[in-house]
Enzyme design. Structure first.
Site, mmCIF file in Angstrom:
data_model
loop_
_atom_site.group_PDB
_atom_site.id
_atom_site.type_symbol
_atom_site.label_atom_id
_atom_site.label_comp_id
_atom_site.label_asym_id
_atom_site.label_seq_id
_atom_site.Cartn_x
_atom_site.Cartn_y
_atom_site.Cartn_z
ATOM 1 N N LYS A 1 -10.657 12.623 7.384
ATOM 2 C CA LYS A 1 -10.240 12.142 8.707
ATOM 3 C C LYS A 1 -10.344 13.248 9.746
ATOM 4 O O LYS A 1 -10.144 14.426 9.427
ATOM 5 C CB LYS A 1 -8.781 11.684 8.649
ATOM 6 C CG LYS A 1 -8.617 10.312 8.078
ATOM 7 C CD LYS A 1 -7.190 9.844 8.196
ATOM 8 C CE LYS A 1 -7.000 8.514 7.496
ATOM 9 N NZ LYS A 1 -7.798 7.420 8.068
ATOM 10 N N ARG B 1 -7.548 -0.474 0.148
ATOM 11 C CA ARG B 1 -7.994 -1.754 -0.421
ATOM 12 C C ARG B 1 -8.284 -1.621 -1.920
ATOM 13 O O ARG B 1 -8.189 -2.592 -2.669
ATOM 14 C CB ARG B 1 -9.215 -2.274 0.338
ATOM 15 C CG ARG B 1 -10.426 -1.386 0.255
ATOM 16 C CD ARG B 1 -11.462 -1.717 1.312
ATOM 17 N NE ARG B 1 -11.057 -1.264 2.648
ATOM 18 C CZ ARG B 1 -11.756 -1.494 3.763
ATOM 19 N NH1 ARG B 1 -12.885 -2.184 3.709
ATOM 20 N NH2 ARG B 1 -11.329 -1.049 4.923
ATOM 21 N N LYS C 1 0.865 -1.184 0.000
ATOM 22 C CA LYS C 1 0.000 0.000 0.000
ATOM 23 C C LYS C 1 0.901 1.232 0.000
ATOM 24 O O LYS C 1 1.696 1.439 0.912
ATOM 25 C CB LYS C 1 -0.920 0.007 1.230
ATOM 26 C CG LYS C 1 -1.741 1.307 1.347
ATOM 27 C CD LYS C 1 -2.799 1.246 2.435
ATOM 28 C CE LYS C 1 -3.445 2.614 2.658
ATOM 29 N NZ LYS C 1 -4.457 2.606 3.741
HETATM 30 N N1 BES Z 1 -4.832 4.500 6.421
HETATM 31 C C1 BES Z 1 -5.993 4.151 7.128
HETATM 32 C C2 BES Z 1 -5.752 3.119 8.232
HETATM 33 C C3 BES Z 1 -4.827 3.533 9.341
HETATM 34 C C4 BES Z 1 -5.334 3.957 10.542
HETATM 35 C C5 BES Z 1 -3.448 3.443 9.192
HETATM 36 C C6 BES Z 1 -4.480 4.319 11.567
HETATM 37 C C7 BES Z 1 -2.601 3.802 10.221
HETATM 38 C C8 BES Z 1 -3.121 4.241 11.406
HETATM 39 C C9 BES Z 1 -7.048 3.568 6.193
HETATM 40 O O1 BES Z 1 -7.004 4.042 4.895
HETATM 41 C C10 BES Z 1 -8.379 3.910 6.748
HETATM 42 O O2 BES Z 1 -8.652 5.054 6.892
HETATM 43 N N2 BES Z 1 -9.177 2.897 7.069
HETATM 44 C C11 BES Z 1 -10.475 3.098 7.605
HETATM 45 C C12 BES Z 1 -11.408 2.123 6.931
HETATM 46 C C13 BES Z 1 -12.860 2.387 7.215
HETATM 47 C C14 BES Z 1 -13.285 3.685 6.571
HETATM 48 C C15 BES Z 1 -13.666 1.249 6.673
HETATM 49 C C16 BES Z 1 -10.408 2.852 9.109
HETATM 50 O O3 BES Z 1 -9.650 1.997 9.546
HETATM 51 O O4 BES Z 1 -11.094 3.558 9.838
HETATM 52 ZN ZN ZN Z 2 -5.095 4.680 4.249
HETATM 53 ZN ZN ZN Z 3 -8.040 5.830 4.594
#
Ligand code: BES
Ligand code: ZN
Ligand code: ZN
Length: 532
Positions: A315, A388, A303
């Site tokens: 975010k 993903r 990734k």
């Molecule tokens: N990059 C983030 C995941 C992440 C979170 C990496 C904390 C490192 C530290 C990922 O792209 C993300 O935002 N995932 C979401 C998915 C959800 C929207 C289904 C998550 O984990 O909240």
């Molecule tokens: Zn991410």
């Molecule tokens: Zn994300």
């Protein structure tokens, strides 16, 4: 540094479709920082690992680290030191303040031999793990730096299945402990004394282990550097440039593809994530030909989200850590560099879709339906579930290239931190061989992974009302539903998925790391490639 007028970004710099022009990737604004980042005068932190015979333990050297167990046993053995010094060490080993306890350090100035002797407590012999040895070595390096010394000696204590295993981890930990990311700090901070050499006491059979340690540490430190860089420097274009430069040096085959190529291939999931950003995406391909097969034994996909704002599902807190959302790709790059330098006898393909997930009039939106490279249409549940999407197209492309097995590694879900914390990665797989090798590597590398299940019913959450699959499955078991999404794209190819979210940085020192980027995953991938 000459001052430069900062150009104002005019709307005209955006194409009529709103698509970013490549010129935006090279704006003057970035030039100064990029110069700073790649100035030839910049010294890479590389620790030199050398070896000398154990009999030279009593030679006059700046500092000898002496590993001591709680039972009084020391490495190198006390017989190699002069009588008086050995007696003093025995005394301290029996005393309560030192006593060979884990984490304790005691500095002596012997009358003869090494000018300084640093006693390093390892605790109970049976409790010594790779991680504990790493922590002890970090302690030594910290003390040696404080003393302003450039070099020290040490002998591997008994650990694992032989002296070369311990020597590898001694050298590796020292190589990782000397890492610093200080290129944007003041000259004064950058010139703080650093350790440049570790001389390991041992016989020639340790040479191969030390050679391997130096290569892995350098590769992992390169990954840490990539993770540390902010996205205003490390755009997908700059990531590709740096990776291509290093990859070419070690003899990897490199291809870097642009947005037009990504679109021509039909990798619309990657493009969907990329198209909201001013920074153009890149699709980076590395190939290592160590065997003479016509198909790669393994296709690695990392990734490579250089920054993850979340997109329209913006975010909240913690966004600043999202410069590290390319930790998976950094691990893949590190492992490929090591594979080439170690000349591993295996054919490996590595793929990194490098993108930025940003907000813009042209950015993808929740509810969009997008056709994947493999075919299935995807309904976007949440634009923050971008990783993903890039991985799905990356995996399918690697599959099309003939990879016999697939592995992706990614900072994919916050849920993996909820489930396993910030020092343990999640493994999900449909393949016994990859499971055995990856979990078998845990003890050898000191990098922790734990398996989560892929029960069929978890996929029900990804059913879409208007497309073939939905990208998100809601709150429950977020790490698993993300993996179920990827499993669909891996199809019947043996595949493993490593979710390392939260492991790319550490805010507390542990193992061989101080605070900052870890390069988590590099060692596990190298171990896997060595075992194929
Ligand atoms: N990059 C983030 C995941 C992440 C979170 C990496 C904390 C490192 C530290 C990922 O792209 C993300 O935002 N995932 C979401 C998915 C959800 C929207 C289904 C998550 O984990 O909240
Ligand atoms: Zn991410
Ligand atoms: Zn994300």
């Amino acid at each position: 540094m000459a001052s430069r007028a900062h150009p104002v970004r005019r709307p005209a710099e955006l194409g009529s479709s709103g698509a970013p022009l490549s010129a935006l990737n090279n704006i003057d604004l970035l030039e100064e920082l990029l110069e700073l980042a790649s100035a030839p005068s910049r010294k890479e932190t590389v620790l030199k690992l050398t070896r000398r015979p154990p009999e030279t333990a009593a030679a006059e050297t700046p500092l000898l680290a002496l590993f001591c167990f709680a039972d009084g046993d020391c490495y190198p053995p006390l017989e190699l030191l002069d009588e008086g010094t050995a007696a003093r060490v025995r005394e301290l080993s029996a005393a309560d303040e030192f006593g060979g306890k884990a984490g304790r350090l005691e500095l002596l100035r012997p009358a003869a031999g090494p000018r300084r002797l640093l006693l390093v407590g390892l605790g109970e012999r049976d409790d010594l793990t790779v991680e504990r040895l790493h922590e002890a070595v970090v302690g030594i390096v910290g003390r040696v730096e404080k003393l302003g010394l450039k070099t020290f000696s040490a002998a591997p204590p008994p650990l694992g299945d032989g002296a070369d295993f311990a020597a590898h981890h001694l050298g590796l930990a020292a190589g990782l402990a000397t890492f610093r990311f200080d290129r944007y700090r003041s000259a004064e901070q950058r010139e703080r004394p650093r350790v440049e050499e570790l001389s390991v006491l041992g016989n020639p059979e340790l040479d191969a282990a030390l050679h391997r340690a130096a290569i892995v540490a350098r590769a992992q430190n390169f990954a840490r550097e990539l993770v540390s860089e902010p996205v205003n420097v490390l755009t997908p274009v700059e990531f590709a440039r740096r990776v291509a430069e290093r990859a070419a040096e070690v003899g990897l085959q490199v291809e870097v593809h642009d947005a037009a190529w990504i679109r021509r291939q039909g990798m619309e999931l990657i493009w969907a994530v990329a198209r909201g950003a001013a920074e153009e995406p890149r699709f980076v391909v590395l190939r290592h030909h160590g065997a003479d097969g016509d198909k790669p034994a393994l296709g690695l996909v990392g990734k490579g989200v250089m920054f993850d704002s979340g997109g329209y599902n913006l975010k909240g807190s913690g966004m600043e850590l999202m410069k590290g959302d390319m930790g998976g790709s950094a691990a893949v790059v590190g492992a490929m560099l090591a594979a080439a330098e170690l000349e591993l006898p295996v054919d490996v393909l590595a793929v990194v879709p490098a993108v930025v997930n940003a907000v813009d009039g042209n950015a993808y939106k929740p509810s969009d339906v997008i056709k994947s490279f493999a075919g299935p249409s995807v309904e976007i549940g949440n634009t923050d579930a971008e990783g993903r999407l890039t991985l799905a197209d990356g995996l399918c492309w690697a599959r099309e290239q003939g990879a016999e097995r697939l592995l992706d590694i990614c900072t994919l879900t916050g849920a993996s931190m909820v489930a396993l914390g910030v020092r343990v990665g999640a493994l999900l797989t449909n393949d016994e061989l990859l499971r055995d090798k990856l979990l078998g590597g845990v003890e050898r590398t000191g990098e922790l992974f734990w398996e989560l299940p892929l029960f069929e019913h978890y996929a029900e959450r990804l059913e879409s009302d208007i497309a073939e699959i939905k990208s998100t499955g809601g709150k429950p078991a977020g790490t698993i539903s993300a993996a179920k999404f990827l499993e669909r794209f891996a199809g019947d190819t043996p595949w493993a998925h490593l979710d390392i979210a939260g492991k790319e940085f550490t805010d507390k020192p542990y193992g061989p790391y101080r605070k900052g980027a870890t390069g988590f995953g590099v060692r596990t991938l190298v171990e896997l490639l060595e075992s194929l």
